[in-house]
Motif scaffolding. Structure first.
Motif, PDB file in Angstrom:
ATOM      1  N   ASP A 302      10.114  84.590  57.516  1.00 55.53           N
ATOM      2  CA  ASP A 302       9.670  83.911  58.780  1.00 55.53           C
ATOM      3  C   ASP A 302       8.459  84.036  58.979  1.00 55.53           C
ATOM      4  N   GLN A 329       1.710  81.682  61.375  1.00 58.50           N
ATOM      5  CA  GLN A 329       2.690  81.512  62.632  1.00 58.50           C
ATOM      6  C   GLN A 329       3.829  82.804  62.320  1.00 58.50           C
ATOM      7  N   SER A 330       3.793  84.185  62.936  1.00 54.13           N
ATOM      8  CA  SER A 330       5.358  84.984  62.430  1.00 54.13           C
ATOM      9  C   SER A 330       5.708  84.564  63.680  1.00 54.13           C
ATOM     10  N   VAL A 331       7.145  83.719  62.996  1.00 57.10           N
ATOM     11  CA  VAL A 331       8.378  83.927  64.273  1.00 57.10           C
ATOM     12  C   VAL A 331       9.778  84.985  64.847  1.00 57.10           C
ATOM     13  N   TRP A 333      12.703  84.345  65.708  1.00 53.54           N
ATOM     14  CA  TRP A 333      13.215  83.380  66.013  1.00 53.54           C
ATOM     15  C   TRP A 333      14.755  84.225  66.827  1.00 53.54           C
ATOM     16  N   ILE A 338       6.185  83.855  69.060  1.00 54.89           N
ATOM     17  CA  ILE A 338       5.633  83.098  68.232  1.00 54.89           C
ATOM     18  C   ILE A 338       4.340  84.017  67.677  1.00 54.89           C
ATOM     19  N   TRP A 340       1.003  83.761  66.773  1.00 55.69           N
ATOM     20  CA  TRP A 340       0.014  82.421  66.091  1.00 55.69           C
ATOM     21  C   TRP A 340      -2.078  83.495  65.529  1.00 55.69           C
TER      22      TRP A 340
END
Length: 387
Positions: A302, A329-331, A333, A338, A340
């Motif tokens: 991710d 970006q660490s998402v 979900w 997110i 940034w």
């Protein structure tokens, strides 16, 4: 902010391979890139430790007409949009004129097969096990133009393809023998991107380029038997949304993409589970409008990197249609969040496809490599990733 390191020498125009293919070998610290001198693009290999470079191809015929490179030569020249790298075995695949070719790190090359002269090509892809090469082709009438405007044909290519019932083909070749083992016809389609699943070479992610109903007709999966539409309409999603740059996540279970919603103009990142069809989309901040790409990490499913969108409140806008930053970006979900992290400004002015930064992670996600023309000539840079 971290200062990027110049990797190649600014003696000619250098660029990474298209971002759907890595440009880095796994077993050796080598970079594969395209260098253009006197209008002739060629493949080079650079040892990242010693700086030694080897020229792998010796094209003197300019560049091939294909998707993105509409002004190229018909059936002649190096296919700048055709290169894909097998990072395990160090073999690079590309198209020269109508020939499908490969070359290894010693510079030894061979011709695998030929493409019908009544077809045009686009971005290719080699399977993770190195056994198959997918070359998308389209009936050449799709790019049969009288003149170009801003580098593109003035007519709607997708409309021509549909009205004249032109076809694309997913052509799959054995990398050992060169045999065309599968020819999958896709009616009334203009296919320009293909990607084998990282875990199953029977599955191919592909697109319809510049479709009128981009929100639902951009992203497709062929599983060897069926063609599956991956982004569908709902209360949140419409056929009029803009959707692009589909890419497998490293675990092969999901596909990411990005775009913008037609009604609000808000940009988003999306992910679709290829088995269940479940879709999650995360909206970006309202000020994040500048075009860019999102590329997946290799060890963290991710984690993404982008060359666009990120924007600080202190920044003044510029005339570039693309973004200014390399950021990660660490998402999350599940919670649609997110994180940034801006790393550096890439400085590219986005004046052509070749100057798009197209950032990629190296194989252990330690560094991010990107293309920039900030010094006039295009060069390849890298910056330490925040992993």
């Amino acid at each position: 902010m971290v200062r990027p390191e110049l990797v190649t020498n600014l003696t000619a125009d250098d660029q990474l391979l298209y971002f759907t293919s890595t440009s880095l070998l796994k077993k050796e610290e080598k970079l594969i890139f395209i260098r253009t001198q006197n209008g002739n693009p060629n493949l080079f290999s650079r040892d990242l430790i010693s700086g030694h470079e080897r020229q792998l191809t010796h094209n003197k015929d300019g560049y091939l007409k294909s998707y993105v490179y509409f002004d190229g030569h018909e059936n002649t020249g190096f296919g700048k949009a055709s290169v894909s790298l097998d990072p395990e075995r160090g073999i690079v695949y590309y198209i020269q004129g109508s020939k499908i070719c490969s070359v290894d790190q010693s510079g030894k090359g061979k011709t695998l097969n030929t493409i019908p002269t009544d077809q045009v090509t686009a971005f290719t892809h080699v399977s993770a096990d190195g056994s198959k090469l997918c070359v998308p082709t389209t009936d050449a009438r799709a790019l049969d133009y009288d003149f170009l405007k801003n580098g593109r044909p003035v007519y709607d290519i997708d409309r021509r393809v549909r009205e004249e019932k032109l076809n694309s083909y997913l052509r799959i070749y054995c990398t050992d023998t060169g045999e065309e083992i599968i020819t999958e016809k896709v009616p009334e389609a203009w296919i320009t991107h293909v990607q084998f699943s990282p875990i199953d070479s029977n599955k191919i992610l592909y697109n319809h380029e510049w479709p009128s109903d981009c929100g639902i007709r951009r992203v497709w999966l062929w599983n060897g038997q069926q063609h599956l539409q991956l982004r569908t309409e709902s209360e949140e999603r419409t056929r009029d949304d803009w959707t692009c740059h589909e890419m497998w996540q490293s675990d092969g279970k999901s596909v990411i993409y990005h775009g913008s919603y037609n009604d609000s103009g808000i940009c988003y990142i999306g992910r679709v589970d290829v088995e269940s069809g479940d879709i999650v989309e995360v909206s970006l901040p309202e000020s994040y409008k500048k075009y860019g790409h999102f590329t997946v990490a290799n060890t963290q499913n991710d984690l993404l990197v982008s060359d666009g969108y990120f924007h600080t409140n202190a920044e003044q806008d510029n005339n570039n249609h693309g973004g200014a930053w390399i950021s990660t970006q660490s998402v999350d979900w599940k919670n649609k969040k997110i994180e940034w992290v801006p790393l550096c400004k890439h400085g590219s002015n986005w004046d052509s496809q070749d100057s798009h930064p197209h950032p990629i992670y190296d194989h252990d996600d330690s560094y991010i490599y990107f293309t920039s023309n900030k010094e006039g000539l295009r060069g390849i840079y890298r910056v330490k990733a925040n992993t």
